[in-house]
Structures are given as C-alpha cells and as structure tokens.
Design a protein around this motif. Structure first.
Motif, PDB file in Angstrom:
ATOM      1  N   GLN A  11     -64.498  11.953  -3.070  1.00  0.00           N
ATOM      2  CA  GLN A  11     -64.561  12.751  -4.299  1.00  0.00           C
ATOM      3  C   GLN A  11     -63.789  11.966  -5.355  1.00  0.00           C
ATOM      4  OE1 GLN A  11     -66.354  15.561  -4.228  1.00  0.00           O
ATOM      5  NE2 GLN A  11     -66.120  16.003  -6.413  1.00  0.00           N
ATOM      6  N   ARG A  35     -72.220  16.822  -9.939  1.00  0.00           N
ATOM      7  CA  ARG A  35     -72.315  17.299  -8.558  1.00  0.00           C
ATOM      8  C   ARG A  35     -73.258  16.416  -7.747  1.00  0.00           C
ATOM      9  NH1 ARG A  35     -72.640  23.919  -8.986  1.00  0.00           N
ATOM     10  NH2 ARG A  35     -70.578  24.212  -9.930  1.00  0.00           N
ATOM     11  N   GLY A  37     -66.718  12.964  -9.391  1.00  0.00           N
ATOM     12  CA  GLY A  37     -67.600  13.702  -8.496  1.00  0.00           C
ATOM     13  C   GLY A  37     -67.799  12.985  -7.185  1.00  0.00           C
TER      14      GLY A  37
END
Length: 471
Positions: A181, A208, A232
């Motif tokens: 992430q 996302r 992301g």
C-alpha cells in the motif's frame, strides 16, 4: 603454541600492552559484528585507549595476519560502502556511484575512504566472512553501511518499523511478488547486494486500482530511475537474475530514514593512515601503484633543514658532527611521530613530514626548536640551527622512487618557506595561521607572528608569510 598465540606473542613486542589486551579480549569475547570492519577510533574511545597506539597496534596485527585491512570508499550522503578494497593499489580515482543517493563520487582520501579492520578467518570465523548467510538487516548494517554509521539495535528496529514497508530475501534465479500500500511519500526500492535502487515518486489523488511495477536485479549497474505513481495498492514484481541472493527492501524516504542516515561516528580516514608513521614503516608495499594519483584536498607539510652543516663538519670534525646530526634527526623524528605526523623522506640534513592538521605541525615545529636549544645547551655551543617551514593545502599522493610521496604546488611552497629561515625562527603560511587551533596555540605560547612578504624561488607571485620568532 597455536598460530594465534604465536602472533600475539610477536605483537606484544611491538604494540602497547593495554591495546594488545583489548584486541585479545575482542577476539575472544566480541560479537561477530564487532569483529567486522572495526572502526579504530570508536574502538579507542570504547576502551579508553590512545588513538595513535590503537592504530599502530592494529597495523602490526594486520601485518602478522590477525586482521585483514580494508580501504572502503564511502558515499558521503548515506554512508554506504561503494567499494571495498584490500589494498590501496586497487582504489580508483573516481567512478564510484551510489544508487541510493543517485550520485557519483570521487574517492577523496580526505574523508571518503575509511580504513577498517576485520578479524582474519584463520583467527576466528565470523558471519561476515560469508555475507550470503547474514540476515537482511545484518547485511545492511555490516556489509552495506560503513563503520562510521552509528547504527544501534534501536536504530535497526526503527529502520524496520518506521522506514521499511517490506523486505525480502530473494534467492538466485527466483521471482517474487510483493503487495504493498503506497503512502503519499517518496519511496525507494533499494537492494544492497547489487547496490541498485529505483525511486517511486508517489503523488496525486489516491487510487483503489492495483498498480503494477517490475524490477529485475542483474549484474548491470543501471542508473537509478524514477517512476511516478499514485498513493494506493501496488503489485511489485521482483526477479533475481544474478547468481547469488539479493535483499530488496521498500523504504519510505521519511524523517526517520534521514535521521538514521545522519547519525555518524568519526572514522579512520585514508588520509590519516597515509600520514601515519607506523603505516609508512610497516606497509611500504601496500602503498600506491606507480601510475596512481590520489587527490588530497588538504594536508599540512613541514620541512626542516640543518643550517650550515658543511661548516659544522669542518668546525667539529666528521665523527662529532655525525653524532650531533644523528642526535638531531632522532629528536626530530621522535617529535614528528608523537605529534601524529609521518616522515615522508629525509634528504641530506633535511626532513619532509606530513600532518593531518596544521596545529599538529606547529606544535611539532615549536617542540623541534626547543629540542635543538636543549642539544645546544648541553654542548655549550649553537651548533644545531634548524630551519623550519610549514604550509597547508591540496596535493596529490603518488609513488616516487618506490616510496609513497606527495606532489604539487603545496609541497613546493612548504619547501621554499623553510628556506626563508636564517636562525631558529619558523616560517608558516596564511592557511596555517588562519587555523583557529594554530592561533590558540600561538596565543597560549605568547608568540606574536611577524607578517612579511617573500619571493619564493619557482613561485611566480610574492607570498605573505609569517615568522614565528624564538623567544
């Protein structure tokens, strides 16, 4: 008696007993990492020992085979080792690149080349003798970073917890996929074994959608690249095409990383080693190649010469003069060594010496003058008049006549400045007197330098020099 016991027996004859005992204890009881790339200045501080005695003892122990000596080219930015050499002869002048900092560097012996010592595998086997067995973070600590990095257990824990997003050991020929992430911060994928890195510039609106990126590790030293990505999820594909394992880690270039990389300890530099008398005496063969030229940005030179030595021989006779000149040399050489200097060479009745800093040279010069006064007082005659000149500046370390020497205008000026003296005064130049430490020494000795202009043979323009008068 074992080989190691025999080596220590010889070492005790040449080195300080307290240092030898500390070395013995370190080999017997030290952690593996404490015996790899030993920082001698740190070692001296830890054991409360004199630095010069520590350096001398380790040099003798390396000559005996207890330790392996290494000349490590450092990155001034991150403190990483860009090249490790077991001899000064293999040191290149430039062409050292740091992937982590995306910078190229010259191997300046002033502060970018450290001298460290690792225990010989014949004396004690440690993990660093087989770096491929070291865990990821120990590899970074012991093999990538220099002995000047102040990396405690707490520092490594913070590096893992606060800087590292992911780290993996990837065997030769293997592939791996990491799911990450990405934060809205600059990210570095760094691999210490191949010394390669790739920058991920994370910016823009978070996403996302899973982003994809691939990195291949091979023997090619590609320049560090930068890829712009969004905060992301990331699918990072890694492939190891080398014939050994690699240890990639994903780091966030945050304040903690910069803080950890900024923690440094003093190191034993190559410049200091080249100006160490024990190194010059013990490691004559490990100096430079004939065609090597190593830049030194600042070194202090002290030249002496005995005034009227021919007349001295005529006045007192060959035998008495020889003994007197020998006593003068003995005093000068002892003072140079005790003030952290090294004799480069003697030419007739002259001495050329180097010092890391000008304050060491000025103290040596003042002590030399006092020593000659004592020798003269003992004889009741002013037979020994030593002319002294000191200058500081850039130079080249070279090999001349199978001896490590120095070349350049700084050397020429120091030699010419010495020739200005007519009696027991010392002559120094602007760069020397501008040193705050030198000014403090002269003030403490209540010496008022006399400024004057001088025309030096072979130097185009007149120079401002300073006479340090005798009381």
């Amino acid at each position: 008696m074992s080989d190691t016991q025999a080596q220590f027996s010889v070492l005790r004859q040449t080195a300080d007993p307290a240092v030898v005992e500390a070395i013995s204890q370190l080999i017997a009881k030290g952690e593996d990492r404490d015996l790899n790339r030993i920082n001698l200045l740190d070692f001296a501080a830890r054991y409360g020992l004199d630095e010069e005695k520590v350096i001398s003892a380790f040099l003798h122990s390396a000559r005996l085979g207890l330790f392996d000596l290494s000349w490590n080219v450092l990155c001034p930015g991150c403190g990483g080792v860009l090249g490790a050499h077991n001899t000064l002869k293999s040191l290149r002048h430039d062409d050292y690149n740091c992937a982590l900092c995306a910078q190229g560097y010259e191997a300046s012996v002033d502060d970018r080349v450290e001298v460290s010592f690792t225990v010989s595998p014949r004396v004690r086997r440690i993990a660093a003798h087989d770096p491929n067995t070291l865990p990821i973070w120990e590899y970074n600590r012991q093999m990538f970073w220099s002995s000047g990095m102040d990396l405690s257990e707490e520092s490594i824990t913070r590096l893992i917890d606060e800087v590292s997003l992911e780290a993996i050991e990837l065997p030769a020929g293997e592939k791996a996929v990491l799911s990450l992430q990405l934060p809205n911060q600059f990210v570095i994928v760094f691999e210490p074994v191949t010394h390669s890195a790739h920058f991920l510039d994370i910016q823009g609106e978070p996403t996302r959608e899973r982003q994809q990126f691939s990195i291949v590790f091979n023997k090619l030293h590609a320049p560090t690249g930068t890829t712009v990505m969004r905060p992301g999820p990331l699918r990072l594909s890694l492939e190891n095409q080398t014939d050994h394992r690699v240890l990639p880690a994903v780091w966030v270039a945050n304040d903690t990383l910069h803080e950890l990389l900024g923690k440094r300890k003093p190191i034993l530099t190559a410049k200091r080693m080249l100006s160490n008398q024990t190194f010059r005496d013990v490691f004559k063969a490990d100096n430079l190649n004939v065609d090597q030229r190593l830049k030194i940005t600042s070194l202090t030179f002290l030249f002496t010469d005995l005034k009227g030595s021919t007349a001295l021989y005529e006045r007192v006779g060959d035998l008495a003069a020889f003994d007197l000149v020998r006593a003068h040399f003995h005093a000068l050489l002892e003072i140079i060594a005790s003030e952290k200097g090294a004799v480069v060479k003697t030419i007739g009745d002259a001495v050329m010496a180097t010092f890391i800093r000008p304050e060491h040279a000025i103290v040596a010069g003042l002590r030399m003058r006092a020593a000659m006064a004592e020798l003269n007082a003992a004889r009741g005659r002013e037979d020994l008049i030593v002319k002294i000149g000191i200058h500081e500046g850039p130079c080249l370390a070279v090999m001349l006549n199978e001896r490590q020497d120095y070349f350049g205008q700084t050397v020429n000026i120091a030699s010419r400045v010495q020739s200005l003296s007519t009696s027991q005064e010392i002559h120094i130049t602007g760069p020397v007197i501008d040193s705050p430490a030198v000014a403090t020494i002269l003030q403490k000795e209540a010496i008022r330098p006399i400024q004057k202009e001088a025309a030096l043979r072979g130097i185009a323009d007149k120079m401002v020099v300073y006479e340090i008068p005798s009381h």
